[in-house]
Design a protein around this motif. Structure first.
Motif, PDB file in Angstrom:
ATOM      1  N   VAL A 146       0.838  -1.202   0.000  1.00  0.00           N
ATOM      2  CA  VAL A 146       0.000   0.000   0.000  1.00  0.00           C
ATOM      3  C   VAL A 146       0.873   1.252   0.000  1.00  0.00           C
ATOM      4  CG1 VAL A 146      -1.615   1.344   1.399  1.00  0.00           C
ATOM      5  CG2 VAL A 146      -2.003  -1.111   1.054  1.00  0.00           C
TER       6      VAL A 146
ATOM      7  N   ARG B 230       0.890   4.340  -2.693  1.00  0.00           N
ATOM      8  CA  ARG B 230       0.743   5.760  -2.343  1.00  0.00           C
ATOM      9  C   ARG B 230       1.778   6.603  -3.071  1.00  0.00           C
ATOM     10  NH1 ARG B 230      -2.655   8.989  -2.049  1.00  0.00           N
ATOM     11  NH2 ARG B 230      -3.824   7.547  -0.691  1.00  0.00           N
TER      12      ARG B 230
ATOM     13  N   LEU C 259      -9.426   0.020   5.143  1.00  0.00           N
ATOM     14  CA  LEU C 259      -9.047   0.919   4.056  1.00  0.00           C
ATOM     15  C   LEU C 259     -10.263   1.392   3.256  1.00  0.00           C
ATOM     16  CD1 LEU C 259      -5.881  -0.975   2.737  1.00  0.00           C
ATOM     17  CD2 LEU C 259      -5.901   1.199   3.963  1.00  0.00           C
TER      18      LEU C 259
ATOM     19  N   LEU D 147       0.154  10.733   3.550  1.00  0.00           N
ATOM     20  CA  LEU D 147      -0.479   9.470   3.951  1.00  0.00           C
ATOM     21  C   LEU D 147      -1.859   9.715   4.551  1.00  0.00           C
ATOM     22  CD1 LEU D 147       2.332   7.364   5.703  1.00  0.00           C
ATOM     23  CD2 LEU D 147       1.256   6.930   3.504  1.00  0.00           C
TER      24      LEU D 147
ATOM     25  N   GLU E 242      -3.680   4.399   6.043  1.00  0.00           N
ATOM     26  CA  GLU E 242      -2.392   3.922   5.555  1.00  0.00           C
ATOM     27  C   GLU E 242      -1.342   3.984   6.648  1.00  0.00           C
ATOM     28  OE1 GLU E 242      -2.879   5.267   0.849  1.00  0.00           O
ATOM     29  OE2 GLU E 242      -1.960   6.611   2.305  1.00  0.00           O
TER      30      GLU E 242
END
Length: 665
Positions: A368, A372, A399, A494, A498
């Motif tokens: 993840v 990002r 999420l 972020l 996350e």
């Protein structure tokens, strides 16, 4: 019978002989008709004598032709020539029995007595069996006879309707000795690098020169013991060149330089230095040997250091690896990796990210994090994962409940092949063993590959990645990705979900900051806290329903202690993917048993045996499981054995445990 038939056929074809025989028979019969007994007896005797003489003449011709210059048995080589050859020669029939040999062969087989009728394989080795001689005569067969090394060349032929083999024995003793001597004089290259010089001398900065002098002196003595020359090309890095004849000594001593470096004492204090050694034993130019040695050194460092790696033409051997990796405090490497990763992503049409099979919090979190960065750079990205994995359900819910952008981010392996393009960048996180990738086939399909992992490297890659960041001293892949995120993205990039997920990856692999932690681990956690991570929300990601809690108890019902310090749990009850997490948690808890230094938990899932292992730091479980196809860290590792029963898996595990103690006691 064959020879008799041949004799009769040749006899019948002789017209002059038949004519003479008829005349004698007619004469004898006419004498008998006249009643002249004397002439009749004389005629009969002459007829028989004539018949026997001619039969004998034809028989001699047949026997003589068996070894004549025109015989197919010798394939055009004259009998006198073969007899005079200095090389041993023997002729065997289709049963492998010796029918003829020359004087040189008799001399070479001194002490064997008469050899006629004996099988070549019985007297000189099974490799000279009739089936092999008559089946494959293209390659010479190596044989040692009376201390002499021969290469036996076989030449097939047919005589009297039967297959024969002419074996010519070529003496290769001197050539073999010369080849061995040339190999012994072949140059080997070794690189030696101190893993933790800056960290080890930091408490005693005034002792740096003394430490460098002691290290240099230790390596000088070691190089001198193998007749090598040494060159220091950096303050804590050395290159050594020596002859291959000394390798046997290194192999027997298991590269004892590792122990000598570890035992260096400065002013009464053991400095605990560790070293990585890369050695090449390959054919080629000095440049090729130097490159191979550098690759071996890099592999030793990626496996955590304190070990030697020997790279040969078709294999890689490992020595040492008995110390835990020491975390470096500098972030220079992560800063360089961040820049290179950003460049590769910007040049790509899309990015595919995947972790290891049976993903955990650390694997999915690092994937993840890569996604990002790709989104921040404006590059399309997808994460390949088992979207139906029961153990990831809580993560997916966390999420997706907060951010709609994750609805299309995760795809399963069936979609993976459709995402690959000529300009695709494949990023693999939290794993470096290809067979444990979520979709191993992608590794050979994508042209640009990046590996980011914190496990010790287990083998060379068949396809060389564009970028490799393997740092065994890091606590987790989440820690590595947090550092890269901090370098590449501005604060606030972020999302809270996350940040929580990345922190959960660190919490999982450090056992709530009780293992494998260093300054950089807490620095990464601080960064994630600044991005909104909440310890309370992180712990909620690990909460279990009652059903899963009860599953953990199953693994604690069949525990036995092996070698007084190893706890092994074998669950014989049916298990599924839901049991992977309970199994690993049980491995953690088994370390709480008194006197237990390492634990192994085994269960069978979908036909494969899964092993989770933990250590208190005194036993390297990674080295144990690596021998059966697993890997991981010094004190936390795992393995998956395909198509194996629990009994077979347990037997293999105990054997590797025994071998580990035999090598390290």
């Amino acid at each position: 019978m064959t020879q008799i038939k041949e004799l009769l056929l040749k006899f019948i074809k002789k017209k002059s002989v038949i004519t003479g025989l008829i005349i004698l028979v007619v004469y004898t019969l006419s004498c008998a008709a006249r009643g002249d007994r004397l002439l009749t007896v004389i005629g009969a005797l002459l007829t028989v004598l004539f018949l026997l003489v001619n039969l004998f003449i034809e028989w001699r011709k047949i026997k003589k032709s068996a070894l004549s210059n025109d015989s197919p048995l010798l394939s055009g080589i004259t009998l006198s020539f073969v007899t005079a050859l200095e090389s041993p020669v023997a002729i065997v029939n289709e049963n492998g029995e010796i029918e003829w040999y020359n004087k040189a062969f008799l001399a070479a087989a001194d002490g064997k007595g008469t050899l006629y009728g004996k099988k070549l394989s019985d007297s000189f080795g099974a490799s000279l069996s009739a089936s092999r001689l008559l089946r494959d005569s293209s390659e010479p067969i190596p044989v040692t006879l009376g201390g002499t090394d021969y290469e036996v060349n076989c030449y097939k032929t047919v005589s009297s309707g039967k297959e024969h083999c002419i074996t010519v024995w070529n003496d290769k003793t001197e050539i073999k000795k010369l080849k061995s001597e040339i190999e012994m004089k072949s140059v080997m290259v070794a690189f030696v690098a101190i893993d933790n010089f800056d960290e080890a001398v930091k408490p005693v900065q005034d002792k740096q020169r003394s430490a460098l002098a002691s290290i240099g002196s230790t390596i000088d003595e070691w190089a001198a013991s193998i007749g090598g020359i040494i060159k220091e090309y950096d303050k804590d890095k050395y290159v050594i060149i020596f002859e291959q004849r000394y390798f046997q000594k290194l192999n027997e001593n298991k590269f004892d330089l590792l122990d000598k470096i570890r035992e260096i004492v400065i002013d009464g204090t053991v400095m605990r230095f560790t070293a990585s050694i890369g050695v090449s034993m390959v054919e080629g130019s000095l440049l090729e040997k130097e490159r191979a040695a550098r690759g071996a050194l890099e592999l030793a460092q990626q496996r955590g250091g304190d070990q030697a790696v020997l790279k040969q033409a078709e294999s890689v051997n490992y020595y040492g690896g008995r110390s835990k990796s020491i975390q470096k405090k500098t972030k220079v490497r992560s800063r360089v990796i961040a820049g290179e990763l950003g460049d590769l992503m910007s040049q790509s049409g899309n990015v595919i990210v995947m972790g290891h099979k049976y993903a955990d919090h650390d694997s999915i979190a690092s994937c993840v994090a890569v996604s990002r960065i790709a989104k921040y750079l404006g590059v399309p990205v997808n994460v390949i994962v088992n979207i139906h994995d029961y153990n990831l359900k809580r993560i997916f819910d966390s999420l997706r409940s907060q951010h709609g952008e994750y609805d299309d981010l995760f795809v399963d392996r069936e979609m993976a092949g459709e995402l690959i393009r000529s300009d695709t960048l494949l990023v693999v996180c939290d794993v470096n063993n290809v067979k444990n990738f979520e979709v191993p086939e992608l590794f050979g399909t994508a042209k640009s590959i990046v590996i980011i992992d914190h496990h010790r490297k287990t083998a060379e890659f068949e396809v060389e990645p564009r970028l490799t960041y393997i740092e065994p001293s890091a606590s987790s892949a989440s820690e590595l990705m947090s550092e890269i995120l901090e370098q590449m993205t501005p604060p606030g990039t972020l999302t809270r979900a996350e940040a929580n997920l990345l922190l959960s990856g660190i919490v999982l692999d450090t056992k709530q900051f009780t293992k494998n932690t260093g300054v950089r681990t807490f620095s990464a956690a601080q960064y994630l806290r600044s991005e909104g991570a909440s310890p309370y929300d992180v712990m909620k990601l690990f909460s279990l329903p009652l059903e899963d809690f009860n599953r953990e108890a199953v693994f604690e019902n069949n525990i036995h202690i092996y070698r007084e310090k190893i706890a092994i749990s074998v669950s014989e009850e049916p298990a599924d993917v839901k049991d992977r997490v309970p199994a690993s948690k049980t491995a953690d808890r088994l370390l709480n048993i008194e006197n237990v230094c390492a634990s192994f938990v085994m269960c069978r899932i979908n036909g494969d045996v899964h092993i989770s292992s933990r250590s208190d730091g005194t036993i390297n479980v990674q080295l144990i499981l690596e021998k059966i196809g697993g890997g991981g860290h010094y004190d936390s590792a795992g393995a998956q054995l395909e198509n194996t029963t629990l009994t077979e898996a347990l037997k293999k595990l105990k054997k590797e445990i025994d071998d580990y103690f035999a090598e390290n006691e």
